[in-house]
Write an enzyme that holds these catalytic residues in place. Structure first.
Site, PDB file in Angstrom:
ATOM      1  N   TYR A  94      -0.271  -5.961 -10.993  1.00  0.00           N
ATOM      2  CA  TYR A  94       0.301  -7.297 -10.853  1.00  0.00           C
ATOM      3  C   TYR A  94       0.378  -8.028 -12.193  1.00  0.00           C
ATOM      4  O   TYR A  94       1.347  -8.738 -12.454  1.00  0.00           O
ATOM      5  CB  TYR A  94      -0.461  -8.111  -9.806  1.00  0.00           C
ATOM      6  CG  TYR A  94      -0.237  -7.561  -8.418  1.00  0.00           C
ATOM      7  CD1 TYR A  94       1.047  -7.508  -7.879  1.00  0.00           C
ATOM      8  CD2 TYR A  94      -1.287  -7.057  -7.673  1.00  0.00           C
ATOM      9  CE1 TYR A  94       1.262  -6.977  -6.620  1.00  0.00           C
ATOM     10  CE2 TYR A  94      -1.069  -6.521  -6.406  1.00  0.00           C
ATOM     11  CZ  TYR A  94       0.205  -6.483  -5.892  1.00  0.00           C
ATOM     12  OH  TYR A  94       0.431  -5.951  -4.650  1.00  0.00           O
ATOM     13  N   GLY A 135       5.254   1.835  -5.280  1.00  0.00           N
ATOM     14  CA  GLY A 135       4.688   0.490  -5.286  1.00  0.00           C
ATOM     15  C   GLY A 135       5.567  -0.484  -6.046  1.00  0.00           C
ATOM     16  O   GLY A 135       5.766  -1.624  -5.616  1.00  0.00           O
ATOM     17  N   TYR A 159       0.842  -1.185   0.000  1.00  0.00           N
ATOM     18  CA  TYR A 159       0.000   0.000   0.000  1.00  0.00           C
ATOM     19  C   TYR A 159       0.880   1.239   0.000  1.00  0.00           C
ATOM     20  O   TYR A 159       1.913   1.271   0.676  1.00  0.00           O
ATOM     21  CB  TYR A 159      -0.926   0.033   1.225  1.00  0.00           C
ATOM     22  CG  TYR A 159      -2.100  -0.904   1.102  1.00  0.00           C
ATOM     23  CD1 TYR A 159      -3.253  -0.509   0.426  1.00  0.00           C
ATOM     24  CD2 TYR A 159      -2.062  -2.169   1.648  1.00  0.00           C
ATOM     25  CE1 TYR A 159      -4.333  -1.367   0.298  1.00  0.00           C
ATOM     26  CE2 TYR A 159      -3.133  -3.038   1.523  1.00  0.00           C
ATOM     27  CZ  TYR A 159      -4.264  -2.625   0.852  1.00  0.00           C
ATOM     28  OH  TYR A 159      -5.321  -3.478   0.723  1.00  0.00           O
TER      29      TYR A 159
END
Length: 172
Positions: free
Chosen positions: A143, A109, A98
């Protein structure tokens, strides 16, 4: 923005972990969930007791991303029995990445993700896996861009609501 550091944290960082955890989770999901469910989740998932147990678990690790001494994001990874699902000794679970909204799109990130991959490789893991809410399109895209593929799903109880998480895997 590359001027930030990633450092492993311990129990002495409990309060900043609660703060960044609650803020980033709330900011990510407040528009999608009821106030009651959000309040219940934040109170239980980021309680001092729960986070203390997680920080003291030798099979879990937390890392903060810092910018000018400010915590701007965090990572939680789990090995073996600390994993929320598979509990496979040859894998690493990324349970949480996060980042504060002000730092989205600034590679924070990605760097936390790369830290998780480095941890997995240093521990001779065969693969990395995670669960992501099916409605969290930003995370799913992140992802997928980083090579993860969906392999299963599970139910996630959020207050009085049942949600579906997509389980994703990256073979190393």
């Amino acid at each position: 923005m590359n001027s930030f550091a990633i450092k492993k944290i311990g129990l002495d960082q409990l309060v900043p972990l609660q703060e960044i955890g609650r803020k980033t989770f709330y900011d990510t999901f407040f528009e999608s969930d009821s106030e009651d469910n959000m309040a219940l989740y934040l109170a239980t998932s980021f309680s001092a007791e729960k986070l203390t147990a997680e920080l003291e678990n030798p099979n879990s690790e937390f890392y903060f991303a810092y910018h000018n001494e400010e915590v701007i994001g965090y990572l939680k990874v789990n090995f073996g029995p600390a994993q929320t699902e598979l509990q496979d000794e040859s894998s690493l679970e990324i349970e949480r990445i996060y980042v504060l909204q002000d730092f989205h799109g600034k590679n924070v990130g990605q760097r936390l993700f790369e830290k998780a991959i480095a941890i997995a490789k240093a521990n001779s893991c065969n693969y990395v896996w995670l669960g992501v809410w099916e409605e969290n399109h930003r995370a799913l895209q992140f992802y997928t861009k980083n090579g993860f593929v969906a392999f299963d799903q599970h139910q996630f109880i959020f207050g009085n609501e049942v949600q579906t998480d997509i389980l994703m895997k990256l073979v190393l």
